[in-house]
Design an enzyme around this catalytic site. Structure first.
Site, short mmCIF file in Angstrom:
data_model
loop_
_atom_site.label_atom_id
_atom_site.label_comp_id
_atom_site.label_asym_id
_atom_site.label_seq_id
_atom_site.Cartn_x
_atom_site.Cartn_y
_atom_site.Cartn_z
N THR A 139 0.93 -1.27 -0.15
CA THR A 139 0.11 0.11 -0.15
C THR A 139 0.77 1.17 0.05
O THR A 139 0.44 2.35 -0.51
CB THR A 139 -0.84 -0.01 1.30
OG1 THR A 139 -1.83 -1.21 1.23
CG2 THR A 139 -1.85 1.19 1.21
N TYR A 197 6.01 -11.70 5.26
CA TYR A 197 4.80 -11.28 4.39
C TYR A 197 4.64 -12.38 3.37
O TYR A 197 5.36 -12.42 2.28
CB TYR A 197 5.27 -9.93 3.91
CG TYR A 197 4.17 -9.14 3.53
CD1 TYR A 197 2.84 -9.53 3.34
CD2 TYR A 197 4.40 -8.01 2.49
CE1 TYR A 197 1.75 -8.81 2.56
CE2 TYR A 197 3.26 -7.08 1.81
CZ TYR A 197 2.03 -7.90 1.96
OH TYR A 197 1.03 -7.10 1.33
N LYS A 250 2.42 -11.52 8.33
CA LYS A 250 1.30 -10.96 7.83
C LYS A 250 0.99 -11.78 6.63
O LYS A 250 1.61 -12.11 5.88
CB LYS A 250 1.89 -9.52 7.00
CG LYS A 250 0.69 -8.92 6.47
CD LYS A 250 0.93 -7.73 5.77
CE LYS A 250 -0.11 -7.14 4.77
NZ LYS A 250 0.05 -5.84 4.32
#
Length: 294
Positions: free
Chosen positions: A48, A136, A164
């Site tokens: 993001t 991640y 994550k």
């Protein structure tokens, strides 16, 4: 026990000016706003945060500026993942110098390494820095997932403390939760409550850029034993979650579009991303208004 990185983490956008330059003042104002409205952690330079289009120097400057803005009120996790192990290790060391509390390390992308190479990559990064690692796992973007067995092995490294999870494999997440002490964060907003309910730690959320207090309230209601309220709050957020994350545009585009409509720092996206069209912005704003009016 309070999790090392917190529970309610925002995958913060990276504000840019109208000319496309890094907007450090905007980043500080947005970070302060997010922390004041329920985030106890900020993840910088992730997906993001448009990390593929920011320079190493910009990444370090962003960490330092946000750390200055929020001080000890929230944890700062810096995205340092690249397809290159040496470059990733270098970014991890630079993040440590800039003041980050931890690093987010994505699976090496494009080259699609096998599991033993992925494991070696993460271990080398963990050995290269004194900061704790959040792994991640987002195979839809990287082309390669981190298999549960690999996570089970990596959990023995003292510097690897969290995941994550954007694997969309809920069974695998529960298997790792049951057999390790890894802190598990939902990386897909539709899973925030579900993963938390089976022992997850919290979330790293793109949607938290625009509704930080609402998403935090989901976790708070669950912790208070009001599971019906937690479910209701999660369900109320679903239309906006879908519009931001599943409407055919990257979350960086839709989150920045809505931030701009709400007069909060965000600014432009960098090419190859393109800004949302006016109709999309109007739709996002209408959904946001509906949610906050409930």
């Amino acid at each position: 026990m309070t999790p090392r990185f917190g529970r309610a983490l925002c995958a913060m956008v990276t504000p840019f000016s109208d000319s496309g330059a890094l907007d450090l003042d905007g980043a500080q104002r947005l970070a302060a706003h997010l922390v004041e409205n329920g985030c106890d952690g900020l993840v910088l330079s992730g997906t993001t945060g448009e990390s593929p289009t920011t320079t190493d120097a910009e990444k370090s400057a962003l960490i330092a500026a946000v750390c200055e803005a929020v001080a000890d009120r929230a944890s700062i996790v810096a995205g340092v993942g690249t397809p290159d192990t040496r470059h990733t290790a270098e970014l991890a060391r630079e993040a440590e110098k800039a003041g980050a509390d931890g690093v987010l390390v994505v699976t090496p992308y494009y080259s699609r390494p096998p599991q033993d190479a992925i494991e070696a990559h993460f271990r080398e990064i963990a050995d290269s820095t004194g900061l704790p690692l959040m792994l991640y796992d987002i195979p839809a973007r990287t082309g390669t997932r981190v298999e549960p067995e690999t996570l089970l092995r990596l959990a023995d490294h003292p510097g690897i403390v969290a995941v994550k999870d954007c694997s969309y494999d809920f069974l695998a997440a529960q298997k790792v939760l049951a057999r390790t002490d890894l802190a598990y964060y939902a990386g897909c907003d539709e899973h925030n409550l579900a993963l938390y309910a089976v022992g997850g730690t919290g979330y790293v959320s793109t949607v938290a850029n625009v509704i930080p207090n609402h998403l935090r309230a989901v976790l708070d209601a669950f912790d208070a034993g009001d599971t019906a309220r937690a479910a209701r709050l999660q369900q109320q957020a679903t239309p906006l979650i879908e519009a931001i994350m599943s409407a055919g545009l990257p979350g960086a585009v839709t989150a920045k579009a809505l931030l701009g409509a709400l007069h909060l720092p965000g600014g432009q996206v960098r090419a190859p991303l393109r800004p949302a069209d006016p109709g999309t912005v109007d739709g996002l704003l209408a959904l946001h208004r509906d949610l906050i009016s409930t």
